[in-house]
Design an enzyme around this catalytic site. Structure first.
Site, PDB file in Angstrom:
ATOM      1  N   HIS A 248      66.261  69.026  59.048  1.00 24.37           N
ATOM      2  CA  HIS A 248      66.990  68.658  60.269  1.00 24.37           C
ATOM      3  C   HIS A 248      67.096  67.151  60.407  1.00 24.37           C
ATOM      4  O   HIS A 248      66.300  66.398  59.866  1.00 24.37           O
ATOM      5  CB  HIS A 248      66.330  69.268  61.522  1.00 24.37           C
ATOM      6  CG  HIS A 248      65.112  68.543  61.996  1.00 24.37           C
ATOM      7  ND1 HIS A 248      65.177  67.411  62.779  1.00 24.37           N
ATOM      8  CD2 HIS A 248      63.796  68.793  61.809  1.00 24.37           C
ATOM      9  CE1 HIS A 248      63.951  66.995  63.055  1.00 24.37           C
ATOM     10  NE2 HIS A 248      63.090  67.807  62.464  1.00 24.37           N
ATOM     11  N   CYS A 249      68.135  66.742  61.109  1.00 24.44           N
ATOM     12  CA  CYS A 249      68.267  65.363  61.564  1.00 24.44           C
ATOM     13  C   CYS A 249      68.560  65.456  63.061  1.00 24.44           C
ATOM     14  O   CYS A 249      68.348  66.513  63.662  1.00 24.44           O
ATOM     15  CB  CYS A 249      69.330  64.590  60.781  1.00 24.44           C
ATOM     16  SG  CYS A 249      70.969  65.328  60.715  1.00 24.44           S
ATOM     17  N   VAL A 250      69.012  64.412  63.667  1.00 25.39           N
ATOM     18  CA  VAL A 250      69.221  64.457  65.119  1.00 25.39           C
ATOM     19  C   VAL A 250      70.225  65.552  65.480  1.00 25.39           C
ATOM     20  O   VAL A 250      69.951  66.414  66.312  1.00 25.39           O
ATOM     21  CB  VAL A 250      69.682  63.088  65.670  1.00 25.39           C
ATOM     22  CG1 VAL A 250      70.053  63.193  67.145  1.00 25.39           C
ATOM     23  CG2 VAL A 250      68.593  62.042  65.472  1.00 25.39           C
TER      24      VAL A 250
END
Length: 154
Positions: A91-93
């Protein structure tokens, strides 16, 4: 961005998942039997739960960010986790740029997909992905390297 898509955890393969940081919760991670989380944010803390291993890759969503430094190491880590029977969430933001690009790189390296095929596969699973221009350029170079594609200079 659609709230439902933002909170979606996409099943990229049977052992690889992609999401935004907002979608990551202990309950959801445990419910999907995820054993490892790769956090591609600058400052969102890792999920702290017993039995869940987390690593953080500090790469910002900027034109000068060199995400390609992590293509091989993250792909190899996902493959190692899979070989041990584990599952990985990246995941990222927003689950749109860094994490999507790393999932694409993994599919290229371990599923031998072209960049176009890997992108389409991930896009089909998570409609909102959109690697920035720099990450896309880095993925093109990665494809050339792993498939030994010669660039025509003529």
């Amino acid at each position: 961005m659609d709230c439902c898509l933002h909170r979606q955890i996409a099943h990229i393969t049977d052992h690889l998942f992609l999401s935004s940081a907002a979608a990551v919760s202990g309950e959801r991670v445990c419910g999907l039997n995820i054993t490892n989380v790769i956090n591609c944010t600058m400052d969102i803390p890792n999920l702290h739960m017993p039995g869940i291993d987390c690593i953080q890759i500090h790469v910002d969503d900027l034109p000068n960010a060199n995400l390609s430094l992590y293509f091989d190491s993250v792909s190899d880590k996902i493959a190692q986790i899979h070989q041990r029977g584990g599952k990985t969430l990246v995941h990222c933001v927003a689950g749109v740029r860094q994490s999507a690009s790393l999932c694409i790189a993994y599919l290229m390296k371990y599923y031998h997909k072209t960049l176009e095929d890997a992108y389409r596969h991930v896009k089909q699973k998570r409609l909102v992905i959109h690697p920035n221009f720099s990450f896309w350029s880095q993925l093109i170079q990665y494809e050339r390297r792993i498939f030994r594609i010669e660039v025509d200079s003529g």
